[in-house]
Design an enzyme around this catalytic site. Structure first.
Site, PDB file in Angstrom:
ATOM      1  N   ASN A 153       0.739  -1.088  -0.180  1.00 48.44           N
ATOM      2  CA  ASN A 153       0.040   0.049  -0.069  1.00 48.44           C
ATOM      3  C   ASN A 153       0.844   1.300   0.004  1.00 48.44           C
ATOM      4  OD1 ASN A 153       0.362  -1.457   2.684  1.00 48.44           O
ATOM      5  ND2 ASN A 153      -0.297   0.601   3.351  1.00 48.44           N
ATOM      6  N   CYS A 327      -3.905   4.763   7.423  1.00 42.81           N
ATOM      7  CA  CYS A 327      -4.123   3.961   8.666  1.00 42.81           C
ATOM      8  C   CYS A 327      -2.953   4.842   9.721  1.00 42.81           C
ATOM      9  CB  CYS A 327      -3.907   2.762   8.800  1.00 42.81           C
ATOM     10  SG  CYS A 327      -5.298   1.845   7.667  1.00 42.81           S
TER      11      CYS A 327
END
Length: 391
Positions: A153, A327
């Site tokens: 990611n 996140c």
């Protein structure tokens, strides 16, 4: 002020076609899928269609796709369910994963370690990919699960999933992959790749937030994750979020139809962006290899400045980018992914992730490069190390 969004790896906007498909299931077709009358039957039919759309995108059977609330839930279910089930059967207590996984995997593994499980965290090569030979060497007679993310990611490395899955299959070990970043961005055929379990999420492919899925290969026995009703083939209880499932299905259908053009367009824009930045700004480094990379990912290090400062200045110019995973982007802790590549801490702090998507234009790229040239020059001039004039 021009607004440019270059953080598609964090989330994507819902496409109009997806929203149009969802809207009737909020009002006119609001039935509970478990009900036996027409409202319920209409909702149940919509779920079946959505499940088929997602399954077709990945080459799976309909009953092999179980809807979840998100990719993180799917990751948790795959790891925790497998670990508890196979340890109880006396198969072992060893899990293999990588140092560059999403925190949904890493934090779950840490929680399992507290329960007595052993976890091996594989390193990666400078291009960001694991070495299959190291994976082979890490296997023990207690290994019950291997989990390797499909596409990273942060720096976009595409892992050797086929090779890793084959190694697992040879040793009769279950293989899971977190494909949240891969779905809709690289071709996926779970049967051809030999994947046993795979996590997915809708909001990375222009679908709604709050809906994901776990592919579970037929023959893999995974205990239910939420107990209560008989929804999702008795594996995940709870009244279904029909609009979100419908949205995921439509997004998957569009992704399948547009995959080739999508990959070609993003790759072209990404390469153009990297070329422009590296030609017009000195001391810029690409993190990770270019050969096996997410088509829209450009993770760059700008020497002599802080990435957070660069991000904030770009935001003042209407440009949205990220310092890494959504996140953990509010944390000043250096990226665990870039650290695994062996990048020095000071360079990690000067890194930004630019992720291109379906609504990105060449004009957006040109404007971003223009702003980067000015902002980087300004920040380097006021940097505490600017006296070196090494750029």
């Amino acid at each position: 002020m021009r607004q440019v969004y270059l953080d598609y790896s964090a989330t994507t906007p819902v496409k109009r076609e997806v929203l149009d498909e969802m809207i009737p299931y909020f009002c006119e077709k609001f039935g509970n899928p478990s009900s036996l009358y027409q409202y319920g039957e209409d909702a149940a039919a919509a779920i079946n269609k959505a499940r088929n759309q997602v399954a077709r995108l990945i080459g799976a059977g309909d009953r092999e796709v179980i809807f979840t609330s998100c990719g993180s839930e799917a990751d948790n279910w795959a790891l925790i369910g497998t670990a508890h089930s196979l340890r109880k059967k006396g198969r072992g207590n060893h899990i293999i994963t990588t140092q560059i996984e999403h925190h949904a995997i890493l934090h779950t593994c840490k929680a399992l370690e507290k329960e007595g499980f052993e976890v091996t965290y594989l390193g990666v090569k400078p291009d960001g990919r694991i070495d299959p030979e190291e994976l082979k060497q890490a296997i023990t007679d207690k290994t019950i699960l291997i989990s390797v993310m499909f596409v990273n990611n942060e720096m976009g490395a595409i892992q050797p999933i086929r090779e890793a899955a084959a190694i697992a299959r040879e040793r009769d070990i279950l293989f899971h992959t977190d494909a949240v970043q891969a779905l809709g961005n690289v071709p996926i055929d779970v049967k051809e790749l030999g994947i046993d379990m795979m996590s997915m999420s809708a909001h990375k492919i222009y679908g709604p937030k709050g809906i994901g899925a776990l592919y579970i290969r037929k023959g893999v026995v995974l205990p239910g994750f939420i107990h209560g009703g008989a929804q999702e083939f008795g594996k995940r209880a709870g009244t279904e979020s029909v609009p979100n499932m419908v949205g995921f299905g439509k997004a998957a259908e569009l992704a399948m139809e547009q995959l080739t053009d999508h990959i070609e367009r993003l790759t072209s824009l990404r390469d153009y962006f990297i070329q422009e930045v590296t030609e017009k700004i000195s001391n810029v480094y690409i993190n990770g290899g270019m050969e096996h990379r997410h088509p829209g990912n450009a993770n760059l290090t700008f020497d002599f400045i802080e990435g957070e400062a660069l991000l904030l200045y770009l935001n003042l110019n209407g440009i949205s980018v990220s310092t890494g995973s959504a996140c953990s982007s509010k944390s000043l802790v250096p990226s665990h992914v870039l650290a695994a590549l062996g990048i020095p801490v000071e360079r990690i702090h000067g890194s930004l992730r630019f992720s291109i998507g379906d609504f990105t234009t060449k004009e957006d790229i040109d404007y971003t490069v223009e702003c980067l040239v000015k902002v980087v020059a300004t920040l380097r001039e006021i940097s505490s190390v600017s006296g070196e004039k090494g750029w």
